[in-house]
Design a protein around this motif. Structure first.
Motif, PDB file in Angstrom:
ATOM      1  N   GLY A 169       3.755  22.765 -13.939  1.00  0.00           N
ATOM      2  CA  GLY A 169       4.044  23.707 -12.902  1.00  0.00           C
ATOM      3  C   GLY A 169       2.831  23.884 -11.890  1.00  0.00           C
ATOM      4  O   GLY A 169       2.747  24.820 -11.157  1.00  0.00           O
ATOM      5  N   ARG A 170       1.869  22.778 -11.683  1.00  0.00           N
ATOM      6  CA  ARG A 170       0.960  23.063 -10.733  1.00  0.00           C
ATOM      7  C   ARG A 170       0.737  21.648  -9.995  1.00  0.00           C
ATOM      8  O   ARG A 170       1.089  20.306 -10.734  1.00  0.00           O
ATOM      9  N   TRP A 171       0.584  21.538  -8.634  1.00  0.00           N
ATOM     10  CA  TRP A 171       0.358  20.459  -7.979  1.00  0.00           C
ATOM     11  C   TRP A 171      -1.157  19.972  -8.443  1.00  0.00           C
ATOM     12  O   TRP A 171      -2.089  20.755  -8.133  1.00  0.00           O
ATOM     13  N   GLY A 172      -1.287  18.414  -8.552  1.00  0.00           N
ATOM     14  CA  GLY A 172      -2.343  17.837  -8.857  1.00  0.00           C
ATOM     15  C   GLY A 172      -2.397  16.363  -8.780  1.00  0.00           C
ATOM     16  O   GLY A 172      -1.292  15.961  -8.615  1.00  0.00           O
ATOM     17  N   VAL A 173      -3.408  15.868  -8.845  1.00  0.00           N
ATOM     18  CA  VAL A 173      -3.601  14.222  -8.702  1.00  0.00           C
ATOM     19  C   VAL A 173      -3.998  13.617 -10.112  1.00  0.00           C
ATOM     20  O   VAL A 173      -4.542  14.284 -10.802  1.00  0.00           O
ATOM     21  N   ASP A 174      -3.485  12.469 -10.211  1.00  0.00           N
ATOM     22  CA  ASP A 174      -4.017  11.501 -11.480  1.00  0.00           C
ATOM     23  C   ASP A 174      -4.574  10.512 -11.016  1.00  0.00           C
ATOM     24  O   ASP A 174      -4.976  10.274  -9.612  1.00  0.00           O
ATOM     25  N   GLN A 191       3.746   5.653  -2.608  1.00  0.00           N
ATOM     26  CA  GLN A 191       4.850   6.668  -3.234  1.00  0.00           C
ATOM     27  C   GLN A 191       5.063   6.821  -4.689  1.00  0.00           C
ATOM     28  O   GLN A 191       5.507   7.601  -5.075  1.00  0.00           O
ATOM     29  N   SER A 192       4.560   5.588  -5.569  1.00  0.00           N
ATOM     30  CA  SER A 192       4.779   5.750  -6.943  1.00  0.00           C
ATOM     31  C   SER A 192       3.897   6.669  -7.522  1.00  0.00           C
ATOM     32  O   SER A 192       4.315   7.623  -8.341  1.00  0.00           O
ATOM     33  N   ALA A 193       2.724   6.873  -6.695  1.00  0.00           N
ATOM     34  CA  ALA A 193       1.582   8.045  -7.207  1.00  0.00           C
ATOM     35  C   ALA A 193       2.287   9.155  -7.024  1.00  0.00           C
ATOM     36  O   ALA A 193       1.969  10.246  -7.677  1.00  0.00           O
ATOM     37  N   LEU A 194       3.060   9.479  -5.614  1.00  0.00           N
ATOM     38  CA  LEU A 194       3.331  10.550  -5.395  1.00  0.00           C
ATOM     39  C   LEU A 194       4.524  11.037  -6.411  1.00  0.00           C
ATOM     40  O   LEU A 194       4.764  12.058  -6.724  1.00  0.00           O
ATOM     41  N   VAL A 234       0.941  -1.219   0.233  1.00  0.00           N
ATOM     42  CA  VAL A 234      -0.100  -0.011  -0.116  1.00  0.00           C
ATOM     43  C   VAL A 234       0.839   1.223   0.097  1.00  0.00           C
ATOM     44  O   VAL A 234       0.467   2.113  -0.663  1.00  0.00           O
ATOM     45  N   SER A 235       1.827   1.244   0.844  1.00  0.00           N
ATOM     46  CA  SER A 235       2.764   2.273   0.892  1.00  0.00           C
ATOM     47  C   SER A 235       3.579   2.662  -0.378  1.00  0.00           C
ATOM     48  O   SER A 235       4.046   3.728  -0.875  1.00  0.00           O
ATOM     49  N   ALA A 270      -3.807   7.266 -10.470  1.00  0.00           N
ATOM     50  CA  ALA A 270      -3.076   6.683  -9.557  1.00  0.00           C
ATOM     51  C   ALA A 270      -3.175   7.171  -8.342  1.00  0.00           C
ATOM     52  O   ALA A 270      -3.394   6.138  -7.124  1.00  0.00           O
ATOM     53  N   GLY A 271      -2.813   8.468  -8.142  1.00  0.00           N
ATOM     54  CA  GLY A 271      -3.086   8.950  -6.736  1.00  0.00           C
ATOM     55  C   GLY A 271      -4.302   8.859  -6.053  1.00  0.00           C
ATOM     56  O   GLY A 271      -4.577   8.684  -5.091  1.00  0.00           O
ATOM     57  N   LEU A 272      -5.343   9.191  -6.873  1.00  0.00           N
ATOM     58  CA  LEU A 272      -6.875   9.057  -6.538  1.00  0.00           C
ATOM     59  C   LEU A 272      -7.063   7.609  -6.019  1.00  0.00           C
ATOM     60  O   LEU A 272      -7.909   7.355  -5.038  1.00  0.00           O
ATOM     61  N   ALA A 273      -6.318   6.683  -6.420  1.00  0.00           N
ATOM     62  CA  ALA A 273      -6.600   4.971  -6.173  1.00  0.00           C
ATOM     63  C   ALA A 273      -5.734   4.762  -4.858  1.00  0.00           C
ATOM     64  O   ALA A 273      -6.266   4.054  -4.041  1.00  0.00           O
TER      65      ALA A 273
END
Length: 166
Positions: free
Chosen positions: A117-122, A103-106, A98-99, A124-127
Protein backbone atom coordinates in the motif's frame (compact mmCIF):
# COMPACT_ATOMS: atom_id res chain seq x y z
CA UNK A 1 -32.21 61.45 -33.12
CA UNK A 2 -31.99 58.15 -31.28
CA UNK A 3 -28.59 56.49 -31.50
CA UNK A 4 -26.88 59.49 -33.06
CA UNK A 5 -24.56 60.35 -30.22
CA UNK A 6 -21.46 62.03 -31.56
CA UNK A 7 -23.18 63.06 -34.77
CA UNK A 8 -22.59 59.80 -36.72
CA UNK A 9 -25.49 57.55 -37.59
CA UNK A 10 -24.57 53.99 -38.56
CA UNK A 11 -27.31 51.54 -39.25
CA UNK A 12 -27.29 47.87 -38.30
CA UNK A 13 -26.32 46.71 -41.79
CA UNK A 14 -23.28 48.98 -41.86
CA UNK A 15 -22.15 47.76 -38.41
CA UNK A 16 -22.44 44.13 -39.50
CA UNK A 17 -20.53 44.77 -42.70
CA UNK A 18 -17.74 46.54 -40.79
CA UNK A 19 -17.55 43.69 -38.26
CA UNK A 20 -17.41 41.14 -41.10
CA UNK A 21 -14.51 43.01 -42.72
CA UNK A 22 -12.66 43.09 -39.37
CA UNK A 23 -13.08 39.35 -38.80
CA UNK A 24 -11.99 38.55 -42.37
CA UNK A 25 -8.92 40.74 -41.92
CA UNK A 26 -8.17 39.10 -38.56
CA UNK A 27 -8.60 35.61 -40.04
CA UNK A 28 -6.18 36.37 -42.84
CA UNK A 29 -3.57 37.86 -40.52
CA UNK A 30 -0.55 35.65 -39.83
CA UNK A 31 1.10 35.72 -36.45
CA UNK A 32 4.76 36.54 -37.25
CA UNK A 33 6.14 34.09 -34.65
CA UNK A 34 3.90 31.26 -35.93
CA UNK A 35 6.28 30.55 -38.78
CA UNK A 36 9.03 29.78 -36.26
CA UNK A 37 7.10 26.99 -34.49
CA UNK A 38 8.02 24.23 -36.96
CA UNK A 39 11.65 25.29 -36.85
CA UNK A 40 11.66 25.27 -33.05
CA UNK A 41 10.13 21.78 -32.93
CA UNK A 42 12.98 20.46 -35.10
CA UNK A 43 15.86 22.04 -33.21
CA UNK A 44 17.95 20.07 -30.72
CA UNK A 45 17.54 20.90 -27.04
CA UNK A 46 20.35 22.70 -25.26
CA UNK A 47 21.94 21.08 -22.20
CA UNK A 48 19.90 23.39 -19.95
CA UNK A 49 16.64 22.53 -21.69
CA UNK A 50 17.38 18.80 -21.53
CA UNK A 51 18.18 19.12 -17.82
CA UNK A 52 14.94 21.01 -17.18
CA UNK A 53 12.96 18.30 -18.97
CA UNK A 54 14.67 15.41 -17.20
CA UNK A 55 14.59 17.06 -13.75
CA UNK A 56 10.85 16.43 -13.52
CA UNK A 57 11.52 12.70 -13.81
CA UNK A 58 14.49 12.81 -11.46
CA UNK A 59 12.38 14.55 -8.81
CA UNK A 60 9.75 11.82 -9.13
CA UNK A 61 12.50 9.23 -8.63
CA UNK A 62 13.88 11.10 -5.63
CA UNK A 63 10.45 11.16 -4.00
CA UNK A 64 10.14 7.41 -4.59
CA UNK A 65 13.50 6.72 -2.96
CA UNK A 66 12.70 8.71 0.19
CA UNK A 67 9.26 7.18 0.66
CA UNK A 68 7.28 10.25 -0.41
CA UNK A 69 6.37 8.96 -3.87
CA UNK A 70 2.84 9.03 -5.24
CA UNK A 71 1.02 7.29 -8.04
CA UNK A 72 1.67 10.36 -10.21
CA UNK A 73 5.41 10.00 -9.58
CA UNK A 74 5.20 6.35 -10.58
CA UNK A 75 3.44 7.26 -13.83
CA UNK A 76 6.04 9.94 -14.58
CA UNK A 77 8.79 7.33 -14.24
CA UNK A 78 6.87 4.91 -16.45
CA UNK A 79 6.42 7.67 -19.04
CA UNK A 80 10.15 8.44 -19.06
CA UNK A 81 10.93 4.76 -19.40
CA UNK A 82 8.55 4.39 -22.34
CA UNK A 83 10.05 7.41 -24.08
CA UNK A 84 13.55 5.98 -23.65
CA UNK A 85 12.42 2.63 -25.01
CA UNK A 86 10.76 4.13 -28.09
CA UNK A 87 13.68 6.43 -28.90
CA UNK A 88 16.19 3.64 -28.13
CA UNK A 89 14.58 1.25 -30.62
CA UNK A 90 16.08 3.32 -33.41
CA UNK A 91 19.42 3.91 -31.70
CA UNK A 92 20.96 0.91 -29.93
CA UNK A 93 20.05 -2.49 -28.46
CA UNK A 94 21.98 -1.79 -25.25
CA UNK A 95 19.86 1.29 -24.67
CA UNK A 96 16.74 -0.81 -25.23
CA UNK A 97 18.04 -3.21 -22.57
CA UNK A 98 18.50 -0.34 -20.09
CA UNK A 99 14.90 0.67 -20.64
CA UNK A 100 13.54 -2.88 -20.37
CA UNK A 101 15.37 -3.41 -17.07
CA UNK A 102 13.91 -0.17 -15.73
CA UNK A 103 10.44 -1.25 -16.87
CA UNK A 104 10.89 -4.53 -15.02
CA UNK A 105 11.90 -2.62 -11.89
CA UNK A 106 8.83 -0.39 -12.25
CA UNK A 107 6.60 -3.47 -12.48
CA UNK A 108 8.21 -4.69 -9.25
CA UNK A 109 7.48 -1.34 -7.62
CA UNK A 110 3.82 -1.56 -8.69
CA UNK A 111 3.53 -5.07 -7.27
CA UNK A 112 5.09 -3.91 -4.00
CA UNK A 113 2.60 -1.02 -3.89
CA UNK A 114 -0.30 -3.44 -4.31
CA UNK A 115 1.12 -5.67 -1.58
CA UNK A 116 2.00 -3.06 1.09
CA UNK A 117 0.00 0.00 0.00
CA UNK A 118 2.98 2.38 -0.25
CA UNK A 119 5.28 3.40 -3.04
CA UNK A 120 8.90 2.52 -2.60
CA UNK A 121 11.89 1.02 -4.36
CA UNK A 122 13.74 -2.25 -4.14
CA UNK A 123 17.27 -3.29 -5.12
CA UNK A 124 16.34 -3.72 -8.80
CA UNK A 125 14.88 -0.22 -8.89
CA UNK A 126 17.93 1.28 -7.22
CA UNK A 127 20.16 -0.45 -9.77
CA UNK A 128 18.21 0.06 -12.99
CA UNK A 129 16.10 3.21 -12.84
CA UNK A 130 18.96 5.72 -12.36
CA UNK A 131 20.62 4.35 -15.52
CA UNK A 132 17.37 4.84 -17.42
CA UNK A 133 17.09 8.42 -16.12
CA UNK A 134 20.65 9.11 -17.28
CA UNK A 135 19.72 7.69 -20.68
CA UNK A 136 16.61 9.89 -20.73
CA UNK A 137 18.72 13.00 -20.17
CA UNK A 138 21.09 12.05 -23.00
CA UNK A 139 18.22 11.22 -25.32
CA UNK A 140 16.50 14.54 -24.51
CA UNK A 141 19.77 16.39 -25.08
CA UNK A 142 20.28 14.77 -28.47
CA UNK A 143 16.62 14.85 -29.56
CA UNK A 144 14.40 17.51 -30.98
CA UNK A 145 11.09 18.49 -29.44
CA UNK A 146 9.32 16.79 -32.35
CA UNK A 147 11.13 13.51 -31.68
CA UNK A 148 10.06 13.55 -28.02
CA UNK A 149 6.51 14.45 -29.04
CA UNK A 150 6.54 11.54 -31.50
CA UNK A 151 7.81 9.21 -28.75
CA UNK A 152 5.01 10.33 -26.43
CA UNK A 153 2.41 9.81 -29.16
CA UNK A 154 3.81 6.36 -29.97
CA UNK A 155 3.74 5.44 -26.29
CA UNK A 156 0.10 6.51 -26.04
CA UNK A 157 -0.74 4.55 -29.20
CA UNK A 158 0.88 1.41 -27.77
CA UNK A 159 -1.12 1.75 -24.57
CA UNK A 160 -4.34 2.11 -26.53
CA UNK A 161 -3.43 -0.84 -28.77
CA UNK A 162 -3.17 -2.99 -25.64
CA UNK A 163 -6.43 -1.64 -24.22
CA UNK A 164 -4.84 0.37 -21.41
CA UNK A 165 -6.35 3.76 -20.53
CA UNK A 166 -3.91 6.60 -20.18
Amino acid sequence: MAGSEGGCVVNRSQRRQAAFKRTQRDRNAVEPSAVLAPITRHRQFSDEQAAAISNMYRMAWHKMTVGAGTTDDYYLLAEACNHVLIRAEGIDDLLVEVSLRAQSALVGMARRHIRVGRWGVDAAGLADIPAMLDAYYDIARLSTAQQLIDAANESRARYQHHGIDV
